[in-house]
Design a protein around this motif. Structure first.
Motif, PDB file in Angstrom:
ATOM      1  N   VAL A  31       0.865  -1.180   0.000  1.00 34.19           N
ATOM      2  CA  VAL A  31       0.000   0.000   0.000  1.00 34.19           C
ATOM      3  C   VAL A  31       0.900   1.228   0.000  1.00 34.19           C
ATOM      4  O   VAL A  31       1.824   1.317   0.819  1.00 34.19           O
ATOM      5  CB  VAL A  31      -0.936   0.020   1.225  1.00 34.19           C
ATOM      6  N   VAL A  32       0.638   2.146  -0.930  1.00 30.77           N
ATOM      7  CA  VAL A  32       1.457   3.352  -1.036  1.00 30.77           C
ATOM      8  C   VAL A  32       0.584   4.600  -0.925  1.00 30.77           C
ATOM      9  O   VAL A  32      -0.620   4.559  -1.173  1.00 30.77           O
ATOM     10  CB  VAL A  32       2.265   3.391  -2.359  1.00 30.77           C
ATOM     11  N   ASP A  33       1.222   5.692  -0.567  1.00 29.45           N
ATOM     12  CA  ASP A  33       0.595   7.012  -0.538  1.00 29.45           C
ATOM     13  C   ASP A  33       1.430   7.867  -1.501  1.00 29.45           C
ATOM     14  O   ASP A  33       2.269   8.654  -1.074  1.00 29.45           O
ATOM     15  CB  ASP A  33       0.613   7.568   0.876  1.00 29.45           C
ATOM     16  N   PRO A  34       1.180   7.682  -2.815  1.00 23.59           N
ATOM     17  CA  PRO A  34       2.050   8.328  -3.801  1.00 23.59           C
ATOM     18  C   PRO A  34       1.682   9.794  -4.045  1.00 23.59           C
ATOM     19  O   PRO A  34       0.527  10.184  -3.838  1.00 23.59           O
ATOM     20  CB  PRO A  34       1.781   7.507  -5.067  1.00 23.59           C
ATOM     21  N   PRO A  35       2.645  10.586  -4.491  1.00 24.04           N
ATOM     22  CA  PRO A  35       2.306  11.946  -4.914  1.00 24.04           C
ATOM     23  C   PRO A  35       1.457  11.863  -6.194  1.00 24.04           C
ATOM     24  O   PRO A  35       1.506  10.873  -6.919  1.00 24.04           O
ATOM     25  CB  PRO A  35       3.674  12.585  -5.190  1.00 24.04           C
ATOM     26  N   GLU A  36       0.675  12.910  -6.456  1.00 23.64           N
ATOM     27  CA  GLU A  36      -0.199  12.913  -7.631  1.00 23.64           C
ATOM     28  C   GLU A  36       0.567  12.737  -8.935  1.00 23.64           C
ATOM     29  O   GLU A  36       0.070  12.155  -9.883  1.00 23.64           O
ATOM     30  CB  GLU A  36      -1.003  14.214  -7.697  1.00 23.64           C
TER      31      GLU A  36
END
Length: 184
Positions: free
Chosen positions: A165-170
Motif C-alpha cells: 500500500v502506497v501514498d504516492p504523490p499525484e
C-alpha cells in the motif's frame, strides 16, 4: 537467474586482482564480508562458486578481494569478470524484524493506493546512495517511477498477501519537466 524469484543477487565479480587468481567482488549484502558466509553461491551461468577467502579492497566499503576455489591464475580470475552471484532464497530464512524485508520478496508485489486502487507492480528495489526506493511499473503501462521506500510513502507491506500500500504523490508517473537553466 536474475528474474527467478527463487534466487537473490548477493554480489558481482569485477576485474582480476593481481596475477595469482584473486578477483574483485562487489558485495550487495548489508555487511559486505557476510557474502562469504553463505557457502557455495550460484553464478549467473549456473556454476557453483565457492569463496575460499575474502579481504576488504581499498577505497570502497562494499568492494572486496576474493580468492575462489579452483581459480589459481589471472586468466581464471578474468573469466569471472561481471559474473553475478546468487543464493537460493530459501537459504536466507525470514527477516529478523517485522519492518525488515528482503528486496527479492518485494519484487512482483501489487502496488495499491490507500483506497485499494491499482497503482502498478514493484519492479525493483534500487538504492542509489540516498536510501531504498521502490521502482514501480504503472498498471496503465508507460515508464516506471521511483518512490522513496519510507513509512510516509509506503505505510503498509503485506508480503503474504502479495501487495504494497502506497501514498504516492499525484505526479508519480508524470514525465520529468525540463530544467529551467535560469533557476537557482
Amino acid at each position: 537467474m536474475a528474474t527467478d524469484p527463487g534466487f537473490v543477487l548477493l554480489g558481482e565479480f569485477g576485474r582480476a586482482h593481481g596475477l595469482n587468481g584473486e578477483v574483485r567482488l562487489k558485495s550487495y549484502t548489508a555487511d559486505p564480508m557476510a557474502i562469504g558466509s553463505y557457502g557455495p553461491l550460484t553464478g549467473a551461468d549456473g556454476r557453483a562458486i565457492e569463496i575460499a577467502s575474502l579481504r576488504p579492497a581499498a577505497g570502497a566499503p562494499d568492494m572486496l578481494i576474493a580468492r575462489i576455489a579452483g581459480v589459481s591464475g589471472r586468466n581464471g580470475a578474468e573469466s569471472l569478470n561481471r559474473l553475478a552471484l546468487y543464493v537460493a532464497r530459501d537459504r536466507l530464512g525470514a527477516p529478523e524484524d517485522e519492518d525488515e524485508f528482503f528486496a527479492a520478496d518485494l519484487v512482483g508485489l501489487a502496488v495499491v493506493d490507500r483506497d485499494g486502487h491499482s497503482v502498478g507492480t514493484v519492479r525493483a528495489v534500487p538504492n542509489y546512495g540516498g536510501g531504498d526506493l521502490l521502482e514501480i511499473a504503472p498498471a496503465t503501462g508507460g515508464s516506471p517511477a521511483l518512490l522513496p521506500f519510507t513509512k510516509a510513502f509506503v505505510p503498509e507491506i503485506d508480503v503474504a498477501g502479495r501487495r504494497v500500500v502506497v501514498d504516492p504523490p499525484e505526479d508519480l508517473f508524470a514525465p520529468a519537466a525540463p530544467r529551467d537553466p535560469d533557476a537557482a
